[in-house]
Design a protein around this motif. Structure first.
Motif, PDB file in Angstrom:
ATOM      1  N   VAL A   1       1.053   9.445  16.513  1.00 19.19           N
ATOM      2  CA  VAL A   1      -0.173   9.953  15.905  1.00 19.19           C
ATOM      3  C   VAL A   1      -0.870   8.773  15.243  1.00 19.19           C
ATOM      4  O   VAL A   1      -0.237   7.982  14.542  1.00 19.19           O
ATOM      5  CB  VAL A   1       0.131  11.051  14.871  1.00 19.19           C
ATOM      6  N   GLY A   2      -2.157   8.632  15.484  1.00 11.56           N
ATOM      7  CA  GLY A   2      -2.928   7.534  14.913  1.00 11.56           C
ATOM      8  C   GLY A   2      -4.356   7.966  14.696  1.00 11.56           C
ATOM      9  O   GLY A   2      -4.630   9.146  14.490  1.00 11.56           O
ATOM     10  N   PHE A   3      -5.272   7.010  14.770  1.00 12.24           N
ATOM     11  CA  PHE A   3      -6.680   7.335  14.623  1.00 12.24           C
ATOM     12  C   PHE A   3      -7.513   6.407  15.493  1.00 12.24           C
ATOM     13  O   PHE A   3      -7.023   5.405  16.017  1.00 12.24           O
ATOM     14  CB  PHE A   3      -7.129   7.272  13.156  1.00 12.24           C
ATOM     15  N   LEU A   4      -8.793   6.754  15.611  1.00  9.99           N
ATOM     16  CA  LEU A   4      -9.725   5.987  16.429  1.00  9.99           C
ATOM     17  C   LEU A   4     -11.026   5.822  15.654  1.00  9.99           C
ATOM     18  O   LEU A   4     -11.513   6.783  15.055  1.00  9.99           O
ATOM     19  CB  LEU A   4      -9.975   6.734  17.734  1.00  9.99           C
ATOM     20  N   ILE A   5     -11.563   4.604  15.623  1.00 10.39           N
ATOM     21  CA  ILE A   5     -12.879   4.332  15.045  1.00 10.39           C
ATOM     22  C   ILE A   5     -13.783   3.902  16.197  1.00 10.39           C
ATOM     23  O   ILE A   5     -13.417   3.028  16.980  1.00 10.39           O
ATOM     24  CB  ILE A   5     -12.814   3.220  13.981  1.00 10.39           C
ATOM     25  N   ASP A   6     -14.960   4.537  16.290  1.00 10.91           N
ATOM     26  CA  ASP A   6     -15.868   4.326  17.412  1.00 10.91           C
ATOM     27  C   ASP A   6     -17.220   3.840  16.894  1.00 10.91           C
ATOM     28  O   ASP A   6     -17.718   4.345  15.896  1.00 10.91           O
ATOM     29  CB  ASP A   6     -16.031   5.645  18.166  1.00 10.91           C
ATOM     30  N   PHE A   7     -17.799   2.847  17.581  1.00 10.19           N
ATOM     31  CA  PHE A   7     -19.130   2.352  17.246  1.00 10.19           C
ATOM     32  C   PHE A   7     -19.902   2.150  18.542  1.00 10.19           C
ATOM     33  O   PHE A   7     -19.384   1.553  19.487  1.00 10.19           O
ATOM     34  CB  PHE A   7     -19.049   1.024  16.478  1.00 10.19           C
TER      35      PHE A   7
ATOM     36  N   SER B   1      -1.570  -0.899  18.977  1.00 15.85           N
ATOM     37  CA  SER B   1      -2.939  -0.841  18.472  1.00 15.85           C
ATOM     38  C   SER B   1      -3.798  -1.873  19.191  1.00 15.85           C
ATOM     39  O   SER B   1      -3.327  -2.960  19.518  1.00 15.85           O
ATOM     40  CB  SER B   1      -2.955  -1.101  16.968  1.00 15.85           C
ATOM     41  N   HIS B   2      -5.073  -1.529  19.417  1.00 21.12           N
ATOM     42  CA  HIS B   2      -5.925  -2.434  20.177  1.00 21.12           C
ATOM     43  C   HIS B   2      -7.411  -2.126  19.973  1.00 21.12           C
ATOM     44  O   HIS B   2      -7.775  -1.073  19.469  1.00 21.12           O
ATOM     45  CB  HIS B   2      -5.585  -2.356  21.672  1.00 21.12           C
ATOM     46  N   PHE B   3      -8.261  -3.105  20.357  1.00 23.19           N
ATOM     47  CA  PHE B   3      -9.712  -2.952  20.399  1.00 23.19           C
ATOM     48  C   PHE B   3     -10.128  -2.726  21.842  1.00 23.19           C
ATOM     49  O   PHE B   3      -9.535  -3.266  22.767  1.00 23.19           O
ATOM     50  CB  PHE B   3     -10.416  -4.218  19.897  1.00 23.19           C
ATOM     51  N   LEU B   4     -11.186  -1.943  22.020  1.00 23.07           N
ATOM     52  CA  LEU B   4     -11.771  -1.713  23.335  1.00 23.07           C
ATOM     53  C   LEU B   4     -13.256  -2.007  23.231  1.00 23.07           C
ATOM     54  O   LEU B   4     -13.921  -1.556  22.302  1.00 23.07           O
ATOM     55  CB  LEU B   4     -11.554  -0.259  23.776  1.00 23.07           C
ATOM     56  N   ILE B   5     -13.780  -2.784  24.164  1.00 25.25           N
ATOM     57  CA  ILE B   5     -15.209  -3.067  24.241  1.00 25.25           C
ATOM     58  C   ILE B   5     -15.680  -2.634  25.626  1.00 25.25           C
ATOM     59  O   ILE B   5     -15.080  -3.021  26.629  1.00 25.25           O
ATOM     60  CB  ILE B   5     -15.505  -4.563  24.032  1.00 25.25           C
ATOM     61  N   SER B   6     -16.738  -1.832  25.672  1.00 24.95           N
ATOM     62  CA  SER B   6     -17.270  -1.379  26.956  1.00 24.95           C
ATOM     63  C   SER B   6     -18.794  -1.383  26.893  1.00 24.95           C
ATOM     64  O   SER B   6     -19.390  -1.334  25.823  1.00 24.95           O
ATOM     65  CB  SER B   6     -16.749   0.018  27.310  1.00 24.95           C
ATOM     66  N   PHE B   7     -19.417  -1.447  28.068  1.00 23.39           N
ATOM     67  CA  PHE B   7     -20.872  -1.416  28.133  1.00 23.39           C
ATOM     68  C   PHE B   7     -21.299  -0.840  29.470  1.00 23.39           C
ATOM     69  O   PHE B   7     -20.525  -0.804  30.420  1.00 23.39           O
ATOM     70  CB  PHE B   7     -21.482  -2.813  27.931  1.00 23.39           C
ATOM     71  N   GLY B   8     -22.533  -0.393  29.529  1.00 19.83           N
ATOM     72  CA  GLY B   8     -23.049   0.157  30.774  1.00 19.83           C
ATOM     73  C   GLY B   8     -24.485   0.605  30.636  1.00 19.83           C
ATOM     74  O   GLY B   8     -25.078   0.558  29.564  1.00 19.83           O
ATOM     75  N   PHE B   9     -25.027   1.039  31.753  1.00 26.56           N
ATOM     76  CA  PHE B   9     -26.388   1.541  31.814  1.00 26.56           C
ATOM     77  C   PHE B   9     -26.345   3.059  31.997  1.00 26.56           C
ATOM     78  O   PHE B   9     -25.423   3.578  32.612  1.00 26.56           O
ATOM     79  CB  PHE B   9     -27.142   0.893  32.991  1.00 26.56           C
ATOM     80  N   GLY B  10     -27.358   3.752  31.471  1.00 22.96           N
ATOM     81  CA  GLY B  10     -27.378   5.202  31.568  1.00 22.96           C
ATOM     82  C   GLY B  10     -28.767   5.749  31.766  1.00 22.96           C
ATOM     83  O   GLY B  10     -29.773   5.053  31.616  1.00 22.96           O
TER      84      GLY B  10
ATOM     85  N   TYR C   1      -5.879   2.750  16.520  1.00 18.89           N
ATOM     86  CA  TYR C   1      -4.649   2.483  15.779  1.00 18.89           C
ATOM     87  C   TYR C   1      -3.549   3.388  16.330  1.00 18.89           C
ATOM     88  O   TYR C   1      -3.615   4.611  16.210  1.00 18.89           O
ATOM     89  CB  TYR C   1      -4.817   2.727  14.281  1.00 18.89           C
ATOM     90  N   VAL C   2      -2.572   2.771  16.943  1.00 21.90           N
ATOM     91  CA  VAL C   2      -1.447   3.502  17.521  1.00 21.90           C
ATOM     92  C   VAL C   2      -0.192   3.275  16.690  1.00 21.90           C
ATOM     93  O   VAL C   2       0.635   4.153  16.546  1.00 21.90           O
ATOM     94  CB  VAL C   2      -1.194   3.052  18.983  1.00 21.90           C
ATOM     95  N   GLY C   3      -0.036   2.089  16.155  1.00 16.86           N
ATOM     96  CA  GLY C   3       1.158   1.746  15.394  1.00 16.86           C
ATOM     97  C   GLY C   3       2.209   1.117  16.281  1.00 16.86           C
ATOM     98  O   GLY C   3       1.960   0.758  17.427  1.00 16.86           O
TER      99      GLY C   3
END
Length: 121
Positions: A57-63, A109-118, A83-85
């Motif tokens: 059990v962890g959490f996620l912060i999204d921007f 635990s890790h960072f994810l960066i993504s991008f795209g067109f919509g 955040y996974v621990g």
């Protein structure tokens, strides 16, 4: 040869705030399913697989950033901190008579960066 690999699957409901359809920030709890495994290949080409699975059990912060705002076509940049621990994996060994890698505490635990067109419809 000793190979160690891993996967993570998560379920995360996110509570987010959108500022003028331009900036988004969110946070939420997460349930993570982690798995690490060893695949060692002996000279006789037999594969030996050992798996270590954990539920965390962890959490996620999204921007998110959407450019231009309020337009039919847009570019979006997203980042997340997940955040996974830690989890204990191992021991891993290629040789059945000794441990090549003892039990080890690892952080998922890790960072994810993504991008795209919509397109807005």
């Amino acid at each position: 040869i000793l190979y160690i690999d891993y996967t993570i699957f998560n379920i995360s409901p996110i509570f987010s705030y959108n500022y003028y359809d331009f900036v988004r920030i969110g946070i939420g709890p997460s349930l993570y399913f982690t798995k690490a495994w060893e695949s060692s290949y002996s000279p006789s080409m037999e594969s030996v697989d050992v798996e270590y699975e954990h539920t965390k059990v962890g959490f996620l912060i999204d921007f998110g950033l959407r450019i231009p705002k309020k337009s039919r076509f847009f570019f979006e940049l997203n980042t997340q901190y997940r955040y996974v621990g830690g989890a204990e994996i191992g021991p891993f060994n290629e040789n059945p008579y000794r441990d090549d890698l003892p039990k080890t505490e690892v952080s998922y635990s890790h960072f994810l960066i993504s991008f795209g067109f919509g397109i807005r419809i």
